[in-house]
Structure formats: structure tokens, C-alpha cells
Design a protein around this motif. Sequence first.
Motif, PDB file in Angstrom:
ATOM      1  N   LEU A 198       5.186  -5.016  -4.034  1.00  0.00           N
ATOM      2  CA  LEU A 198       4.485  -5.067  -3.298  1.00  0.00           C
ATOM      3  C   LEU A 198       4.441  -3.371  -2.733  1.00  0.00           C
ATOM      4  CD1 LEU A 198       1.896  -5.332  -1.813  1.00  0.00           C
ATOM      5  CD2 LEU A 198       3.300  -6.775   0.165  1.00  0.00           C
ATOM      6  N   GLY A 199       5.884  -3.421  -1.942  1.00  0.00           N
ATOM      7  CA  GLY A 199       5.861  -2.162  -1.149  1.00  0.00           C
ATOM      8  C   GLY A 199       5.647  -1.129  -2.012  1.00  0.00           C
ATOM      9  N   LYS A 200       6.169  -0.914  -3.709  1.00  0.00           N
ATOM     10  CA  LYS A 200       6.316   0.166  -4.633  1.00  0.00           C
ATOM     11  C   LYS A 200       4.736   0.621  -4.631  1.00  0.00           C
ATOM     12  CE  LYS A 200       8.948   0.191  -7.993  1.00  0.00           C
ATOM     13  NZ  LYS A 200       9.459  -0.233  -9.387  1.00  0.00           N
ATOM     14  N   LEU A 201       4.063  -0.375  -4.598  1.00  0.00           N
ATOM     15  CA  LEU A 201       2.357   0.201  -4.655  1.00  0.00           C
ATOM     16  C   LEU A 201       1.764   0.500  -4.263  1.00  0.00           C
ATOM     17  CD1 LEU A 201       1.185  -3.539  -6.068  1.00  0.00           C
ATOM     18  CD2 LEU A 201       1.581  -1.187  -7.683  1.00  0.00           C
ATOM     19  N   TYR A 202       2.397   0.698  -2.445  1.00  0.00           N
ATOM     20  CA  TYR A 202       1.654   1.444  -1.542  1.00  0.00           C
ATOM     21  C   TYR A 202       1.862   2.707  -1.535  1.00  0.00           C
ATOM     22  CZ  TYR A 202       0.245  -2.585   1.248  1.00  0.00           C
ATOM     23  OH  TYR A 202      -1.107  -4.033   1.083  1.00  0.00           O
TER      24      TYR A 202
END
Length: 303
Positions: free
Chosen positions: A238-242
Motif C-alpha cells: 500500500l505505501g509503495k502504491l501511493y
Amino acid sequence: MKTERMFSILIYLLQKKKISAEELASKFEVSKRTIYRDIDALSSIGIPIISYLGKNGGFTLVDNYQLDKFTFNEEEKKFLLEGLSLKNELFDNQQLSTLQRKLELLKENKEVAHANISISSSTLHRETIEEETKVKIKNILSIIEQGNKICISYVSQTANISNRIIRPIKLNFMNGSWYVEAYCESREALRLFKLTRIRSMEIIHDKTRHTYIEKAEIPTSMTAKMETITLLFSKSELGKLYDFFTEDEILVFEDGRVNVTFTYDTNKNLLPFLLMFGRHVKILSPQWLKNKYMDEIKFIYES
């Protein structure tokens, strides 16, 4: 470059009561004739320069002249200083330092400037490629200013290597990469050339002026063909997707998995991006992308 030198001469005139052509020529390591041409150019755009002839002659500005009355207010000067602090591809570190010092002379408030913005790189290229691109940009800007042509060795997206004679018109920054817009003699039209794919440049001293169409024709491969892509990611991503998607494109399920739906230009190869996530990504649609992804995985496994 001429523009930077003229800007510097103006700053010297603002700082000094009077300065001679000899002193300016020595400062900028050019001839007195070049200085006189620069002074004429400054006068032609409305800078009120007074010239004194004779042994103790020189140049000065009219007494009540203030630069910020016709160019920059203090907020604009601060903005320019912060802009110069962005370590982008147009400047090497020495150029940045010099330009910042010159612009500091224009500030009414002499406190040390602390930029509110800092960028180490605006592309995804390795540092060595960034430095190589900076050199190309500097050379091409000089060629554009001089009005010359260049012979380049160019590697196309399909790995075709060709020699082209082009006349650079301007530089464009698109999709994280630098391109030169130039008139290509072999195509007899304006074309875009990616700087990282220019492998060599040789200057051709030919300043013959031509009239070109207003805008370069963008190659077919660069004409956007948008399609909706739907992916499913593990919750750990999730963090990387932002870093890549907006809030509206991301949907987090109760179990933590993440659905991402976005539109993408299918001319661009999405596979390297997907492979970066390894087993943490699943392609839901379109089917052709799922097939290409599986073929790529199979090829990597068998090679």
C-alpha cells in the motif's frame, strides 16, 4: 552564454557607480567589442545606460533607476532563488552556485537565502546518466543559441541505429525524460529525439535560417492510446502504491488487499513496473496484459 553575461553586466551596473569596458571584458573574458555589443543590446530593451567616453570613461545607470521596478519584486526574487536551488538537469553545480550568487545581489534583504524546495533528480535515470544528460543539454543549448546543425548517432526505440543531421530548435521535458525538438534533414520535418538515445554529436557550422512548421509531429509511438487497467496488490504494497496512484484509483479491501484501477497509455511498456512487485501483484484486466505478463515471466524463467 550571452544572456547570462548580459544579466551579470546589469548586476554590475547596479552595484557600481561606473564600470569601464576594459573591466567588464576582463571579468567575463571576452573582447571589449563584445561588451559594447552587450551594452547596445541592454539599451535596446530599455535599460537606461549612460556611456562616458575618454580615458576615465565607462558605463553607469541613471541615478533613479531600480531594477525591481520593471523586473522582479522581492517575492519573485525569492521564487527565482528557490527555483535555482532545484538541482535540475539544466545546470551543473558550479552554474547553480554562480547564478544564485548573482541573483542574491538583487535582493534588498541581504540575509542568507534558505530554499524551501530541494530536488536531487527529476528523472529515474542513474546518476551517471543524469550527468551525461546534463552535458548534452548544455551543448545543445549552446548549439541552439549559435544556430548550428549537428550530426547525431541515434538509437531508436526499436534499436535501429542511424545517423541524422538535425537543427535543434528547443528542449522539451516529457514523461521524466529530456527530448530535443529539431528539424531532421532526412525526414524533412520536425522530430523529437530522446537525449539518452543520442550516442554522439558533431557540430556542423551552418547558420542558414529556415522556416519550420509550428510544432514537431509527435511520433505514432508517442500518441497516447489510453486503456483502463485493473490490478490487485498485497496489503504490504500500500505505501509503495501511493508513489504511483491517486486516492481515487486505490481501493483497500477489508482483508487489506488493494485494488487499483487506472487509465494508462498502452504504447508504454507496463511490464517492468509490474515485475517490480513480483508475487504481490495480480492483473485482473485487460486479458492481453495478463497474457503478456505471463509470457514475460515464462521467458525470464526459461532464459
